[in-house]
Design an enzyme around this catalytic site. Structure first.
Site, short mmCIF file in Angstrom:
data_model
loop_
_atom_site.label_atom_id
_atom_site.label_comp_id
_atom_site.label_asym_id
_atom_site.label_seq_id
_atom_site.Cartn_x
_atom_site.Cartn_y
_atom_site.Cartn_z
N HIS A 67 13.70 41.37 10.98
CA HIS A 67 12.57 40.86 10.55
C HIS A 67 12.57 41.32 9.05
O HIS A 67 13.14 42.37 8.56
CB HIS A 67 11.19 41.49 10.84
N ASN A 98 20.18 47.30 10.91
CA ASN A 98 18.63 46.63 11.44
C ASN A 98 17.99 48.28 12.06
O ASN A 98 16.58 48.31 11.44
CB ASN A 98 18.74 45.72 12.55
#
Length: 231
Positions: A67, A98
């Site tokens: 994201h 991430n």
């Protein structure tokens, strides 16, 4: 292609099937109302007329669906959280990036929003560097690094800071990747806050940064490094 959703804005680069930038504000009030449980709903973005990447592009690629606007920043309503799962807000990220230093940066940005009441955030992949790879039927570009810039323009201490972080596992402190917003603009070719403040103030804030004005949670760094050391 620049467009707005209800809770953030983004610029989408069709050739690379990635957002060039995602821009939003993050407030203490929003975080205090973060009550919604996460429900994954990855799907193409209907506002991208040429069609965005899909979840199938990521299958078997070895990369996470990372994201840009984090889910954790938008849990104050179901609609706000649901918007973060548009594939236009997703970029291919190395798993330990991430879940490691990028996640640590996101957590610190939430800390800053709680402390300073409101921060403006712009984030995205760096397109000016050689990409790591392309994945999926839509040939989604895998960025070599990502940036995030943060701006606090509430009194009494106005300040700004940027980060440029390689898309890879890191054991270095988050502070090592801090740079001025001018440096991020020079690398990306993007002018981040042209209409938010007077030119003189913009130039002053974006030309320098001071890590001491942004408190970091050292426990997150220590946890991240201890995990990688065990592995």
């Amino acid at each position: 292609n620049f467009f707005r959703h209800l809770h953030y804005a983004l610029s989408y680069y069709e050739e690379l099937e990635l957002a060039e930038l995602v821009a939003y504000d993050l407030t203490r009030d929003q975080l205090n109302r973060n009550k919604i449980s996460r429900e994954d709903n990855y799907r193409p973005d209907p506002k991208v007329k040429t069609k965005s990447a899909t979840t199938y592009d990521y299958r078997g690629s070895g990369y996470d669906r990372g994201h840009l606007l984090p889910v954790g920043d938008r849990k104050f309503s179901f609609d706000a959280m649901n918007e973060t799962f548009f594939m236009s807000n997703i970029s291919p990220q190395e798993r330990h990036f991430n879940g490691g230093i990028w996640h640590e940066l996101e957590e610190n940005v939430r800390d800053w929003a709680r402390k300073y009441r409101k921060v403006y955030v712009v984030t995205g992949p760096v397109f000016t560097e050689k990409r790591k790879d392309r994945i999926g039927k839509n040939k989604v570009s895998v960025p070599s690094s990502f940036y995030k810039v943060n701006l606090d323009i509430s009194e009494p201490e106005l300040k700004a800071i940027g980060f440029i972080i390689p898309n890879e596992t890191s054991k270095r402190p988050l502070q090592d990747y801090a740079v001025s917003i001018d440096e991020v603009e020079a690398l990306t070719g993007i002018d981040f806050f042209p209409d938010l403040m007077e030119n003189e103030l913009e130039e002053k804030l974006e030309s320098k940064f001071n890590n001491r004005l942004w408190e970091y949670d050292e426990r997150r760094f220590e946890t991240r490094v201890s995990v990688w050391n065990v592995r």
